[in-house]
Design an enzyme around this catalytic site. Structure first.
Site, PDB file in Angstrom:
ATOM      1  N   ASP A  22      -7.127 -27.979  10.549  1.00 18.75           N
ATOM      2  CA  ASP A  22      -7.411 -27.529   9.350  1.00 18.75           C
ATOM      3  C   ASP A  22      -9.166 -27.947   9.062  1.00 18.75           C
ATOM      4  OD1 ASP A  22      -7.071 -30.337   9.002  1.00 18.75           O
ATOM      5  OD2 ASP A  22      -5.889 -30.317   7.234  1.00 18.75           O
ATOM      6  N   ASP A  33       0.991 -28.640   8.195  1.00 20.77           N
ATOM      7  CA  ASP A  33       1.520 -29.858   7.481  1.00 20.77           C
ATOM      8  C   ASP A  33       1.370 -29.778   5.798  1.00 20.77           C
ATOM      9  OD1 ASP A  33       2.656 -32.392   6.929  1.00 20.77           O
ATOM     10  OD2 ASP A  33       0.632 -33.508   7.295  1.00 20.77           O
ATOM     11  N   HIS A  56       3.694 -41.727   3.451  1.00 16.52           N
ATOM     12  CA  HIS A  56       5.130 -42.104   3.269  1.00 16.52           C
ATOM     13  C   HIS A  56       5.278 -43.438   2.627  1.00 16.52           C
ATOM     14  CE1 HIS A  56       6.658 -38.723   6.112  1.00 16.52           C
ATOM     15  NE2 HIS A  56       5.431 -38.702   6.117  1.00 16.52           N
ATOM     16  N   ILE A  73     -10.036 -30.687   8.712  1.00 22.09           N
ATOM     17  CA  ILE A  73     -10.048 -32.322   7.954  1.00 22.09           C
ATOM     18  C   ILE A  73      -9.149 -33.357   8.734  1.00 22.09           C
ATOM     19  CG2 ILE A  73      -9.212 -33.210   6.041  1.00 22.09           C
ATOM     20  CD1 ILE A  73      -9.176 -30.519   4.372  1.00 22.09           C
TER      21      ILE A  73
END
Length: 420
Positions: A276, A301, A165, A278
């Protein structure tokens, strides 16, 4: 005299699924399922057949396959090139792109989701949020996956836990008026969930006002201590955004945000996990699940690059993101830049990492997110009167473990996708 011809029975809009195993109450139950494409809901079979004497238009034998509620993703940034954090310069094109995305998402097994906007300038929220509120009121199966309301992930985040972000757009709120100014007063009804750092500004004291506006407060991108996170939960925080990512790690003398999973069950928040392979180590996922199995929600996400070829892509804040398989990183760094897996991928990973049953794994993308969203019995359920959003799944077992495959997707009682 000519033979009497019986008038054709009028269509009822009812489908009966038989020869199937339903995901119910954390187990698989051999039971028929009756659906209505007229109401878009699951029916009470005994009432329909005996009291109303209605017969199904079609009886489909699924040959022992699994029927699950449709999957729900509560942290979903985009896919197939569509980014919710991109300003809609042309309203017509934006609506068209959104409709196309929703129709493509259905094929992945995703029937409902929270379109997620990352930290942006106020003008982006003002222009995008009007398009991202709940979209299923027409109950039109042809529209594909539906929004259950927007998730605003930022900009009230910790500048030291910002992830990808942009730090230039982060804010600190002193009152609820700062949130109104950021998102737009007229857009608050389109927001379902807010992710913020409770220790930044006066955010913890603002949480009750957030909840009063029917917005779920989720702790995320935070340096909060265990005590600060506990205070946020006491104020009304209901969820943790992508547990372990963008927050202080677990420490034996300061358990941080993770520590609040040790609260009594009546005060323990839900938490999102990106399974995932990761974002988190498989053992980390198992530890979180063991701490609070009823609260775990699998999320993707997923970024707009999900479904696109590998390569380097520009992101909304001017940075570049490198996509390699399911791995997304900020160009020139090893910083994770969101996800690229589908929710089915996450379910299959969790199945093979844990001792969870199929029903328990599916619960983390159906019943549990629906409960967190206040939609228990409406979404994420195969009980009577719930929306008839469901998946027909087959199971394969090979050297890599168990894998669920989406064979069919039904939305509001209609078959909208079938695997070729």
């Amino acid at each position: 005299m000519p033979a009497a011809v019986s008038p054709e029975r009028p269509r009822s809009g009812i489908t009966r699924l038989t020869g199937c195993r339903l995901v119910k109450n954390n187990t698989l139950v051999e039971e028929d399922l009756w659906l209505s494409s007229v109401t878009g809901r699951i029916l009470r079979s005994q009432e329909v057949f005996y009291e109303h004497q209605a017969a199904p238009d079609e009886v489909i034998d699924l040959g022992g396959r699994i029927v699950s509620p449709g999957f729900i993703d509560v942290q979903f940034n985009g896919a197939f090139g569509f980014d919710f954090s991109q300003a809609p310069e042309d309203p017509v094109s934006y609506r068209k792109g959104l409709k196309e995305l929703n129709r493509r998402l259905i094929g992945t097994g995703l029937t409902s989701y929270l379109p997620t906007i990352t930290s942006q300038k106020p003008e982006l929220y003002h222009s995008a949020l009007p398009y991202l509120g709940p979209s299923g009121s027409a109950r039109d199966a042809d529209e594909g996956a539906e929004s259950l309301g927007a998730h605003v992930e930022g900009p009230f985040l910790s500048p030291t836990k910002n992830g990808i972000h942009s730090p230039e757009v982060l804010q600190s709120a002193t009152s609820f008026a700062d949130l109104e100014a950021c998102y737009g007063v007229h857009n608050l009804s389109n927001i379902k969930k807010l992710t913020a750092a409770p220790e930044v500004g006066n955010m913890t004291s603002i949480i009750p006002e957030v909840v009063k506006h029917n917005i779920i407060f989720s702790i995320g991108h935070t340096e909060a201590t265990y005590e600060e996170a506990s205070a946020a939960v006491a104020a009304g925080a209901k969820m943790i955004t992508h547990l372990f990512n963008a927050m202080k790690p677990l420490h034996h003398r300061n358990p941080g945000v993770f520590g609040i999973l040790g609260h009594p069950s009546t005060h323990t928040p839900f938490f999102g996990v990106i399974a995932d392979g990761i974002h988190l180590h498989p053992t980390t996922v198992k530890i979180a699940y063991a701490a609070h199995p009823e609260g775990m929600i699998l999320v993707t996400d997923a970024m707009s690059l999900a479904g696109l070829p590998d390569g380097t892509y520009n992101w909304t804040n001017g940075d570049s993101i490198v996509k390699k398989g399911s791995n997304l990183t900020l160009d020139g760094t090893d910083k994770i830049a969101g996800g690229c897996a589908t929710l089915l991928d996450c379910v299959n990973n969790f199945l093979n990492w844990s001792n969870a049953s199929i029903a328990e794994a599916v619960r983390a993308v159906t019943v549990t997110p629906a409960k967190m969203l206040g939609l228990e019995g409406v979404k994420g359920s195969l009980e009577a009167d719930a929306d008839a959003d469901l998946l027909v799944l087959s199971e394969e077992v090979d050297g890599d473990g168990r894998h669920l495959l989406v064979d069919q997707v039904w939305k509001f009682g209609r078959l909208v996708h079938e695997r070729s």
